[in-house]
Design a protein around this motif. Structure first.
Motif, PDB file in Angstrom:
ATOM      1  N   PRO A   7       9.611  -2.704  -5.049  1.00  0.00           N
ATOM      2  CA  PRO A   7       7.620  -2.186  -4.432  1.00  0.00           C
ATOM      3  C   PRO A   7       7.810  -1.505  -4.307  1.00  0.00           C
ATOM      4  CG  PRO A   7       9.884  -2.547  -3.363  1.00  0.00           C
ATOM      5  CD  PRO A   7      10.167  -3.141  -4.259  1.00  0.00           C
ATOM      6  N   ALA A   8       8.057  -0.434  -4.415  1.00  0.00           N
ATOM      7  CA  ALA A   8       7.481   1.299  -4.004  1.00  0.00           C
ATOM      8  C   ALA A   8       6.692   2.033  -5.728  1.00  0.00           C
ATOM      9  CB  ALA A   8       8.813   2.483  -4.587  1.00  0.00           C
ATOM     10  N   LEU A   9       7.563   1.266  -6.383  1.00  0.00           N
ATOM     11  CA  LEU A   9       6.517   1.387  -7.859  1.00  0.00           C
ATOM     12  C   LEU A   9       5.859   0.588  -8.114  1.00  0.00           C
ATOM     13  CD1 LEU A   9       6.812   3.320 -10.148  1.00  0.00           C
ATOM     14  CD2 LEU A   9       7.981   1.985 -11.975  1.00  0.00           C
ATOM     15  N   VAL A  10       5.592  -0.563  -7.682  1.00  0.00           N
ATOM     16  CA  VAL A  10       4.191  -1.461  -7.711  1.00  0.00           C
ATOM     17  C   VAL A  10       3.196  -0.634  -7.027  1.00  0.00           C
ATOM     18  CG1 VAL A  10       3.465  -3.954  -6.850  1.00  0.00           C
ATOM     19  CG2 VAL A  10       5.571  -3.991  -8.129  1.00  0.00           C
TER      20      VAL A  10
ATOM     21  N   LEU B 166       9.421  -8.871  -3.109  1.00  0.00           N
ATOM     22  CA  LEU B 166       9.316  -8.029  -2.390  1.00  0.00           C
ATOM     23  C   LEU B 166       8.108  -7.498  -3.922  1.00  0.00           C
ATOM     24  CD1 LEU B 166      12.129  -6.098  -1.381  1.00  0.00           C
ATOM     25  CD2 LEU B 166      10.695  -6.828   0.103  1.00  0.00           C
ATOM     26  N   CYS B 167       8.456  -7.566  -4.756  1.00  0.00           N
ATOM     27  CA  CYS B 167       6.470  -6.833  -4.879  1.00  0.00           C
ATOM     28  C   CYS B 167       5.789  -7.758  -5.043  1.00  0.00           C
ATOM     29  CB  CYS B 167       6.868  -6.829  -7.107  1.00  0.00           C
ATOM     30  SG  CYS B 167       8.397  -5.639  -7.649  1.00  0.00           S
TER      31      CYS B 167
ATOM     32  N   GLN C  92       4.064  -5.987  -1.775  1.00  0.00           N
ATOM     33  CA  GLN C  92       3.532  -5.398  -2.149  1.00  0.00           C
ATOM     34  C   GLN C  92       2.438  -5.392  -2.812  1.00  0.00           C
ATOM     35  OE1 GLN C  92       4.383  -1.605  -0.675  1.00  0.00           O
ATOM     36  NE2 GLN C  92       2.402  -1.556  -1.411  1.00  0.00           N
ATOM     37  N   ALA C  93       1.836  -5.991  -4.420  1.00  0.00           N
ATOM     38  CA  ALA C  93       1.268  -6.089  -4.836  1.00  0.00           C
ATOM     39  C   ALA C  93       0.346  -6.590  -3.788  1.00  0.00           C
ATOM     40  CB  ALA C  93       1.148  -6.817  -5.742  1.00  0.00           C
ATOM     41  N   ARG C  94       0.245  -7.797  -2.818  1.00  0.00           N
ATOM     42  CA  ARG C  94      -0.891  -8.698  -2.087  1.00  0.00           C
ATOM     43  C   ARG C  94      -1.356  -7.567  -1.258  1.00  0.00           C
ATOM     44  NH1 ARG C  94       0.989 -12.795   2.261  1.00  0.00           N
ATOM     45  NH2 ARG C  94       2.021 -10.906   2.779  1.00  0.00           N
ATOM     46  N   ARG C  95      -1.015  -6.479  -0.862  1.00  0.00           N
ATOM     47  CA  ARG C  95      -1.423  -5.385   0.145  1.00  0.00           C
ATOM     48  C   ARG C  95      -2.445  -4.552  -0.522  1.00  0.00           C
ATOM     49  NH1 ARG C  95       2.895  -2.477   3.953  1.00  0.00           N
ATOM     50  NH2 ARG C  95       2.958  -4.313   5.572  1.00  0.00           N
ATOM     51  N   GLY C  96      -1.659  -4.190  -1.994  1.00  0.00           N
ATOM     52  CA  GLY C  96      -1.925  -3.203  -2.852  1.00  0.00           C
ATOM     53  C   GLY C  96      -3.887  -3.797  -3.318  1.00  0.00           C
ATOM     54  N   LEU C  97      -3.899  -5.478  -4.189  1.00  0.00           N
ATOM     55  CA  LEU C  97      -4.939  -5.903  -4.133  1.00  0.00           C
ATOM     56  C   LEU C  97      -6.109  -5.731  -3.434  1.00  0.00           C
ATOM     57  CD1 LEU C  97      -3.695  -9.137  -5.993  1.00  0.00           C
ATOM     58  CD2 LEU C  97      -5.119  -6.587  -7.194  1.00  0.00           C
ATOM     59  N   GLN C  98      -5.975  -5.967  -1.854  1.00  0.00           N
ATOM     60  CA  GLN C  98      -6.407  -5.786  -0.536  1.00  0.00           C
ATOM     61  C   GLN C  98      -7.518  -6.985  -0.304  1.00  0.00           C
ATOM     62  OE1 GLN C  98      -8.301  -2.500  -0.063  1.00  0.00           O
ATOM     63  NE2 GLN C  98      -6.105  -0.700  -0.755  1.00  0.00           N
TER      64      GLN C  98
END
Length: 343
Positions: free
Chosen positions: A174-177, A198-199, A202-208
């Motif tokens: 998830p840190a690299l994602v 986990l990825c 984290q991706a859902r967070r990054g997509l906002q």
């Protein structure tokens, strides 16, 4: 170097080879000046390695234990000779060498998880006490040595150790994602296990809230669990070893656009083309699966004329342990999923 930063002195009979590549390590005591001695409690064997061992011996916990014991006895470390991969461990600090960099921050008795692979960690198993095939875990009595370059994390006090271990085992993913996901992207995660969940989180967070997030797996149950807690916009049941079929499913799900980023967390081999065919030209594939073949990925992309950036997740990103544990703290549904599966 003034100290043995990388544990070269532990390599047996292979001049100049780093411990991960070495055929055998010397795990004998005493602890040396730049080493950390750990009383080991549990090994989290990586998913690809555990599956291979389980399939090889027929699934019997006793035979799994014997195979792991044989590997460690032969190699002085846990490195599956078929997959080349290992896992990580948890244990209690027993001794800190006078020149180990953790001397000022750790003390004997602290419980830690190593965040470097068992493939480079000198290890002795005195007894295998339990095998947990459902979570790829083996409880043991033994000792391990962590070199000065080896990274670790203290086990948090606000969650069960089994939960923390399950997450820390794959915390590089998830840190690299987090580095590569941006709002507006279409992202697919292949594999619905620990790293996959986990990825996705984290991706859902990054997509906002801007973009599209796909989960791909062969298991209806695993996909239903991810969909049930809102970790994906669409769940696709696919066999990741069938690259053309996966491409078709992703093509339909994205209206023919394919993905900007594909994250491969599969625990089986021959999934390289499923990832490559599902990404747009100019897109990116991150391979976290230890079953990935560099040759298959490189030649496969060339063979289909796909301009794609391919990254190998090496398991270490600065701050990866904190990021992953914070995901569990901030996402109650994700934490509950992990507790259901791994605690």
């Amino acid at each position: 170097m003034s100290i043995d930063l990388y544990g070269l002195s532990r390599v047996v009979a292979e001049q100049g080879v780093l411990p991960q590549r070495a055929r055998r390590l010397d795990p004998s005591l005493p602890c040396r000046e730049a080493e950390l001695l750990i009383d080991v409690e549990s090994l989290n064997v990586d998913a690809a390695s555990f599956k291979q061992i389980k399939d090889e011996v027929g699934g019997s916990p006793a035979r799994i234990a014997q195979r792991i014991q044989d590997i460690v006895r032969e190699r002085g470390k846990m490195q599956n000779p078929v997959t080349g991969s290992g896992g990580m461990l948890i244990g209690r600090v027993k001794e800190i060498g006078p020149r180990h960099p953790a001397r000022e921050t750790l003390k004997p008795g602290d419980r830690i998880a190593t965040l470097v692979s068992l493939t480079l960690t000198p290890l002795v198993i005195e007894e295998i006490q339990a095998v947990h095939p459902e979570i790829d875990r083996v409880d043991i009595r033994g000792h391990a040595l962590l070199f000065a370059s080896g990274i670790y994390a203290r086990l948090p006090e606000d969650m069960p150790e089994t939960l923390a271990l399950a997450a820390l085992d794959v915390c590089g993913a998830p840190a690299l994602v987090a580095r590569h996901v941006r709002p507006g992207m279409t992202v697919a995660v292949l594999g619905a296990g620990k790293s996959g969940a986990l990825c996705l989180a984290q991706a859902r967070r990054g997509l906002q809230g801007k973009g599209r997030l796909l989960a791909l797996d062969i298991s209806d149950k695993a996909l239903a669990a991810l969909s049930g807690i809102g970790l994906c916009d669409e769940a696709l049941k696919v066999d990741a070893t069938q690259g053309v079929d996966v491409m078709g499913a992703v093509f339909r799900a994205t209206g023919g656009e394919l993905c900007d980023l594909v994250v491969n967390c599969a625990s089986v081999g021959n999934t390289e083309m499923a990832s490559i065919l599902s990404v747009k030209s100019g897109g990116t594939v991150i391979f976290f699966s230890m079953a990935t073949s560099f040759t298959a990925a490189a030649l496969g992309a060339e063979g289909v004329g796909k301009d794609v950036t391919m990254l190998v997740g090496n398991g270490y990103v600065p701050g990866h342990a904190d990021l992953t544990l914070e995901l569990l703290r901030a996402e109650p549904a994700l934490r509950k999923l992990f507790e259901t599966r791994y605690v």
